[in-house]
Enzyme design. Structure first.
Site, PDB file in Angstrom:
ATOM      1  CE  LYS A  28       8.771   7.026  -0.887  1.00 37.60           C
ATOM      2  NZ  LYS A  28       7.534   7.188  -0.091  1.00 37.60           N
ATOM      3  NE  ARG A  75       8.432   0.848   1.108  1.00 39.09           N
ATOM      4  CZ  ARG A  75       8.021   1.399  -0.024  1.00 39.09           C
ATOM      5  NH1 ARG A  75       8.808   1.434  -1.067  1.00 39.09           N
ATOM      6  NH2 ARG A  75       6.818   1.923  -0.108  1.00 39.09           N
ATOM      7  NE  ARG A 100      -0.462   7.668  -3.991  1.00 38.94           N
ATOM      8  CZ  ARG A 100       0.714   7.423  -3.443  1.00 38.94           C
ATOM      9  NH1 ARG A 100       1.564   8.412  -3.220  1.00 38.94           N
ATOM     10  NH2 ARG A 100       1.068   6.198  -3.129  1.00 38.94           N
ATOM     11  NE  ARG A 132       0.446   2.670  -5.439  1.00 35.44           N
ATOM     12  CZ  ARG A 132       1.526   2.981  -4.750  1.00 35.44           C
ATOM     13  NH1 ARG A 132       2.334   3.933  -5.196  1.00 35.44           N
ATOM     14  NH2 ARG A 132       1.823   2.370  -3.630  1.00 35.44           N
ATOM     15  NE  ARG A 158       1.184   2.023   0.566  1.00 38.66           N
ATOM     16  CZ  ARG A 158       0.615   2.873  -0.295  1.00 38.66           C
ATOM     17  NH1 ARG A 158      -0.703   2.907  -0.413  1.00 38.66           N
ATOM     18  NH2 ARG A 158       1.351   3.662  -1.012  1.00 38.66           N
TER      19      ARG A 158
END
Ligand code: AMP
Length: 228
Positions: free
Chosen positions: A23, A98, A137, A171, A182
């Site tokens: 996203k 969400r 990432r 992160r 998550r």
């Protein structure tokens, strides 16, 4: 066509998909291509945590556990951000809504602004691949450009292709255990929004298991048609 394809009227888009679906990466691409503003509630919350605001203090532990921050906090943060002048052409919502409560609140905000959600795009992926995508990432601390150890490395190791910055961050919630929570939160609370937007006749589905450029092309086609 290259360059900016600014929509004629305010066009607001929603990107749906589990963590790791792409996203953020795709929102940044759409932002440049269509002159829209990427609004990531995750980024807004991380900024609030960093700034030590009341909302940030309440959100920190919840985010570290991979759970959802309360609707009340997130809706308030989003409402404030949407009121800023740079959102006037339209926004790409990345990570919001969400929950159904958030989706309904968003409809209300859109109505107040005399605007609408032009298209909600579901990035369709297999959960099994998401842990690998997320674990690798990292982001440029200077400009926010996203990278990945395997799928998108900078041309010069440790240096951002976009701004030349050399500070990269990872992160705190991008670890295997938090990713599981998550993904659970996504399926329990967010996936039902695919039907919510389908019911409104504004849903588009994009296969997001392909490489970044192929997904970008498919998304560009969907958005071009939606904002035309
Ligand atoms: P993201 O950057 O979108 O992956 O979001 C990181 C974390 O911020 C999530 O795991 C949640 O804890 C929190 N968060 C971001 N957006 C929302 C939202 N719309 N509703 C509730 N929590 C959110």
């Amino acid at each position: 066509m290259d360059g900016i394809d600014t929509p004629r009227t305010q066009a607001n888009l929603v990107l749906l998909g589990p963590p790791g679906a792409g996203k953020g990466t795709q929102a940044r691409m759409l932002e440049e291509k269509f002159g829209l503003v990427q609004l990531s509630t995750g980024d807004l919350l991380r900024a609030a945590v960093k700034a030590g605001t009341e909302a940030g203090l309440q959100a920190k532990a919840v985010m570290e556990a991979g759970d959802l921050v309360s609707d009340e906090i997130v809706i308030a943060i989003l409402r404030d951000r949407l009121a800023e002048p740079d959102c006037a052409n339209g926004v790409i919502l990345d990570g919001f809504p969400r929950t159904t409560v958030q989706a309904e609140a968003l409809d209300g905000l859109m109505e107040d602004m005399g605007a609408d959600i032009r298209v909600a795009i579901s990035l369709e992926v297999d959960d099994a691949a998401m842990v690998t995508r997320i674990s690798g990432r990292f982001t440029c601390a200077g400009c926010g450009e996203g990278y990945h150890d395997t799928f998108k490395t900078p041309a010069v190791d440790g240096t951002c292709d976009k701004c030349g910055g050399t500070e990269m961050t990872r992160r705190a919630d991008d670890n295997a255990e938090t990713v599981e929570s998550r993904l659970r939160a996504y399926h329990a609370q967010t996936a039902p929004l695919i039907d919510y937007y389908d019911g409104k006749g504004v849903l588009a589905r994009v296969d997001a298991m392909r490489d970044i450029d192929a997904v970008a092309q498919a998304l560009t086609a969907v958005v071009r048609e939606a904002v035309a």
